[in-house]
Design an enzyme around this catalytic site. Structure first.
Site, PDB file in Angstrom:
ATOM      1  N   GLY A  84       0.810  -1.212   0.000  1.00 35.19           N
ATOM      2  CA  GLY A  84       0.000   0.000   0.000  1.00 35.19           C
ATOM      3  C   GLY A  84       0.846   1.267   0.000  1.00 35.19           C
ATOM      4  CB  THR A  85       3.874   2.251   1.894  1.00 35.86           C
ATOM      5  OG1 THR A  85       3.264   2.008   3.167  1.00 35.86           O
ATOM      6  CG2 THR A  85       4.790   3.448   1.994  1.00 35.86           C
ATOM      7  CB  CYS A 121       1.858   3.659  10.995  1.00 32.61           C
ATOM      8  SG  CYS A 121       1.129   2.399   9.997  1.00 32.61           S
TER       9      CYS A 121
HETATM   10  C1  LIG Z   1      -5.301   2.815   4.750  1.00 38.07           C
HETATM   11  C2  LIG Z   1      -3.903   2.290   4.602  1.00 38.07           C
HETATM   12  N1  LIG Z   1      -3.156   2.710   3.571  1.00 38.07           N
HETATM   13  C3  LIG Z   1      -1.903   2.268   3.398  1.00 38.07           C
HETATM   14  C4  LIG Z   1      -1.330   1.374   4.261  1.00 38.07           C
HETATM   15  C5  LIG Z   1       0.082   0.925   4.030  1.00 38.07           C
HETATM   16  O1  LIG Z   1       0.082  -0.343   3.422  1.00 38.07           O
HETATM   17  P1  LIG Z   1       1.380  -1.294   3.480  1.00 38.07           P
HETATM   18  O2  LIG Z   1       1.516  -1.747   4.887  1.00 38.07           O
HETATM   19  O3  LIG Z   1       1.029  -2.416   2.530  1.00 38.07           O
HETATM   20  O4  LIG Z   1       2.518  -0.495   2.988  1.00 38.07           O
HETATM   21  C6  LIG Z   1      -2.079   0.913   5.352  1.00 38.07           C
HETATM   22  C7  LIG Z   1      -1.488  -0.042   6.334  1.00 38.07           C
HETATM   23  O5  LIG Z   1      -1.363   0.247   7.500  1.00 38.07           O
HETATM   24  C8  LIG Z   1      -3.403   1.382   5.524  1.00 38.07           C
HETATM   25  O6  LIG Z   1      -4.156   0.980   6.560  1.00 38.07           O
END
Ligand SMILES: Cc1ncc(COP(=O)(O)O)c(C=O)c1O
Length: 396
Positions: free
Chosen positions: A73-74, A326
């Site tokens: 996601g990041t 986070c």
């Molecule tokens: C809404 C949202 N966006 C992005 C992320 C980041 O995703 P990733 O952990 O796959 O980088 C998260 C994860 O905590 C999330 O909850």
């Protein structure tokens, strides 16, 4: 006997299920080819990659050519926001997002401000919703991108993508949404909802960590962000994570069972009403009903610290979180909760419990037994309670 573990932090990450692990295993040990190689092992890897791509594409009514695999996601959020901004700079330099996005969106936007872009951070209402009217009013002739979270990671608010997407389409502005929390838990249809780019990830739905995808509607003007080989249609260089995408696709297939959503909703509502009934001065943050993620619960408890509740729950084997995982290491009140209008005290007294399809009713009952005892104990110890008692007795 060791204490049982009650995992209620699935919004942070979810366990990899047995079926998903089994689907991935051959791609570590036997089918370990590089999808760019032309020999049999390479062709098998390529086949697995394309089969997985089709599963992800079908799940959001996209075509496989529109799915780019990423590391999660990041990365997808960084890629979408930064790359759309730079690729479309000649058209305008204004981006719209919200005050309640995940940090990877907010910090990407902050960085873009340092590069000369202008960013508007929209307010939300007291339940965390973005109003389509507020969005429309913020669009200017320089706006190139709108990025709005689908399902909120802290309070579970599900934004109306169709209404927001319609406005972006009307004003000819790209619409990106971060669907990491909502994917497979509520319907996503990129055509019906007018979405140009959507961020997806695997580890919130029992797939492996370190894999995700960015849907890029065919025709969207965007340059690659990560350069190297010709992988992923030239849009994202790097040897593909075959075992990861296979696990991700298997997770999507297994999550498509709507019964899971019904079960999580029932357990969510049982936990919410149980807590509100048994614990005085408890408040649910975020909306109720089908506009809330089926697995998300977020409370504020008066006169107690969320961190302390989390610590005592941990001693009972219950994994929870305060705010999002986070931001938990900072002592700042959650910016999401304060954007909803909570005071610092309410935000600091918050607790998030997030369920999965593996959560059982017995686990919910266990939390309903332990949590009231913990809150009572903490309130007895709390200087805040003493201060409130003092004010009450003084004023009587
Ligand atoms: C809404 C949202 N966006 C992005 C992320 C980041 O995703 P990733 O952990 O796959 O980088 C998260 C994860 O905590 C999330 O909850």
């Amino acid at each position: 006997m060791s204490q049982r573990l009650t995992y209620m932090d699935n919004g942070a990450t979810a366990k990899v299920s047995k079926e998903i692990l089994e689907a991935m295993q051959p791609y570590y040990r036997e089918l370990y080819g590089n999808a760019s190689s032309t020999h049999k092992l390479g062709r098998d890897a390529k086949q697995a990659l394309e089969d997985s791509r089709k599963i992800i594409a079908d799940s959001i009514n996209a075509s496989p050519r529109e799915i780019v695999f990423t590391s999660g996601g990041t990365e997808s959020n960084n890629f979408a926001i930064k790359s759309i901004a730079f690729t479309n700079r000649a058209k305008g330099n204004h981006i719209i997002t919200t005050k309640v996005e995940h940090k990877c969106v907010l910090r990407s936007c902050k960085w873009l401000e340092s590069q000369g872009f202008k960013v508007t951070y929209l307010d939300v209402d007291s339940k965390g919703f973005i109003s389509p009217e507020v969005l429309e009013a913020a669009i200017t002739k320089d706006t190139i991108l709108v990025s709005i979270l689908h399902g909120n990671n802290e309070v579970g608010t599900i934004n109306d993508l169709e209404a927001l997407g319609k406005i972006c389409k009307k004003h000819n502005v790209y619409f990106h949404t971060d669907a990491c929390q909502s994917y497979t838990k509520t319907d996503i249809n990129v055509k019906k909802q007018n979405i140009d780019l959507i961020t997806l990830n695997s580890h919130k739905i029992h797939g492996p960590k370190g894999v995700g995808a960015l849907y890029i509607r065919s025709g969207v003007k965007i340059e690659p962000w990560q350069h190297g080989g010709d992988h992923e249609f030239g849009m994202r260089a790097g040897t593909e994570n075959i075992h990861g995408v296979v696990g991700f696709a298997k997770a999507v297939q297994l999550a498509s069972n709507k019964q899971h959503i019904e079960t999580m909703t029932l357990l969510r509502d049982k936990l919410i009403s149980g807590v509100l009934k048994t614990i005085p001065d408890a408040k649910l943050n975020g909306p109720t009903g089908n506009k809330r993620l089926c697995n998300n619960i977020n409370f504020s408890f008066k006169a107690v610290e969320g961190e302390a509740i989390g610590g005592y729950l941990d001693q009972k084997g219950i994994c929870s979180s305060t705010g999002s995982a986070c931001s938990e290491k900072t002592l700042e009140p959650s910016y999401v909760l304060t954007a909803l209008g909570l005071s610092n005290e309410e935000a600091n007294g918050s607790l998030r419990l997030t369920l999965s399809r593996f959560t059982t009713e017995a686990e919910v009952d266990y939390v309903l037994t332990e949590l009231p005892k913990i809150i009572t104990k903490l309130r007895r110890m709390s200087p805040l309670t003493k201060a409130i008692d003092y004010v009450l007795t003084k004023s009587n």
